[in-house]
Design an enzyme around this catalytic site. Sequence first.
Site, PDB file in Angstrom:
ATOM      1  CD  GLU A 112      -2.900  -1.155   2.378  1.00  0.00           C
ATOM      2  OE1 GLU A 112      -2.856  -0.213   3.186  1.00  0.00           O
ATOM      3  OE2 GLU A 112      -3.724  -2.075   2.465  1.00  0.00           O
ATOM      4  CD  GLU A 144      -3.510  -5.768   3.912  1.00  0.00           C
ATOM      5  OE1 GLU A 144      -4.379  -4.960   4.303  1.00  0.00           O
ATOM      6  OE2 GLU A 144      -2.292  -5.559   3.995  1.00  0.00           O
TER       7      GLU A 144
END
Length: 459
Positions: free
Chosen positions: A168, A349
Site C-alpha cells: 500500500e 488483504e
Amino acid sequence: MPSDTTDFPADFVWGAATAAYQIEGAVRADGRGESVWDRFAATPGKVRSGDTGEIACDFYHRYPEDIALMRKLGLDAFRFSVSWPRVFPQGRAPLNQAGLDFYDRLVDELLAAGIEPFATLFHWDTPQPLEDAGGWPMRATAEAFVQYTEAVVARLGDRVRHWTTHNEPGVVSSHGYGLGVHAPGRADDADAVAAAHHLLLSHGWAVEAIRRLAPAASVGLALDLAQPYPASDSPEDLAAAWQIDGEGNRWFLDPLFRAVYPDDQQERIALVERVIRDGDLATIAAPSDFLGVNSYRRLLVAAGNGRPRILRPAGRYTTMDWEVYPDSLHRLLVRLADDYAPLAIYVTENGAAFGDVRGHDGEVHDLERTAYIRDHLDAIRRAIADGVPVKGYFVWSLLDNFEWGYGYSQRFGLVYIDYPTLERVPKDSFRAYRDFIADHRAGSDPTTELGELRSKSGA
Ligand code: IFM
C-alpha cells in the site's frame, strides 16, 4: 461459511496476512533498530490510548504457536512482512544477521508445516535513521530499499517463492506524508507525491533485484484499492468519482501498468515533475508477476464544494466505519482485469474489524466477520467466473493486532488476542474459514504445486 466453493481453481491459494510491526513486538530484541512507527507511537497523542507495537502479539517469540494455528486453519500460505530495521538497524549497512535469522527460522518452520511463505519487504516500518535523512520523499531512501531487498532475497530467496515489494504505497504517502495521521506524521502534499514516486521507483528497482537473485520467484506489489461508485449519473458525480479513482487507484495503477501518471491529475503531475527523472516510469512499469489487491469497502462519491465528498449511505459498517459492500470487490476485480490485464491477482488483504468480545463460554462468536468473508469470497468466485485471474485470497488478518493510529481498538483477526495474557482464542470465523478451505480442498488436485506441498507435509 456455507457457500459454493466449486468455482475456485484447484490451485487457488488460501491464506491469511499480517505485518511485522503489527504483530511481532520485541522491538528491542536482537539488535533491531528504531522504525518510524516506534517513534510515532511513542509521541503522545498520535496513537489511540497511547498504544505501541512494543509487545503487540509477541509473534517474534510465539510464532511456533501461531504456525500451529495456521496448520489447524489449513492455510496454504502465510503473508508476513520483513522488518527492515531488524535487518538494517540504520536503514543501510551494516547488516544485523540476528534480525535476518528470525525470518530464516520463520520461513523454515512455515515450510516444514507445508505453508508457503508470501513475504512482503516493506509494510511501513521505515528505519528511523532514513526518515531523519529525509525519508521517502528522498531518492536515497529508494536506493537504500534496494540494498535491503538484495540482502533479504540473498538469504531467503532459495525458499521464498513469492515476494511483494511494497504494501500500500498509497497509504504510506497519503497518511504518512500527506495527512500526518500515520508515521512519520508529516503533512505536506509535495512530500506525499514525492514519497509515492520513490516507493514506486524502488518497487521497479526491487523487481529487477529479485529477478536477478531469485530468478524463479514470483514478484508483485500490493495496492490499497477501493472501487468508487458515483452517487448518481450526473456529470458532476461521475467526475467526482473519477477524481477519487485518479487519486487512490489510477495514480498507482497507471504508472505500474502503462508507464504514465494519469493526465487528469494535473496538481499531482506538477508536484511529481519536481522529482521524476528520465527512465523512472519505465523502471516502475517493469512487468510484475502479480498484482496484490488489498480491498475492504466501496466508496460512494458525490460532487462537493470544490472537492468530491465520500458519502456514508445507510448500510452495514465495520468498527473502522467502512461500509460492507461485497459487490464492490467483484466490480473492482473485473475492472482491474479489463483496464490493466495483470497476469495474476492475489487478494492480498480483505477482512473486517468488529467489536469482538469473549462470551461466557470463553469463545468469540463473530458472525459478522464470518458473513463478511463468505460474501467477499463469493464476490471473488464471481470474478473468477467472469475470467479474472484471481489466484489466491488472504484474510486480513490471522491475529488481532496493532491497527496503526487506532492502536489495539480494532480487531481484524480470525484469532482473538487477549492482550493482557497474549492468549490466542480462535474465533468462530476461524472455524468457518477452516471449513471453507477444507471443503474446497476436498475437490483439489494433489498434482498441483500446493497440493504437492501439502501432501509432503502431511497437512
Ligand atoms: O491493518 C491494515 C494493514 O496494515 C494494511 N491494510 C489495511 C489494514 C486494515 O486497516
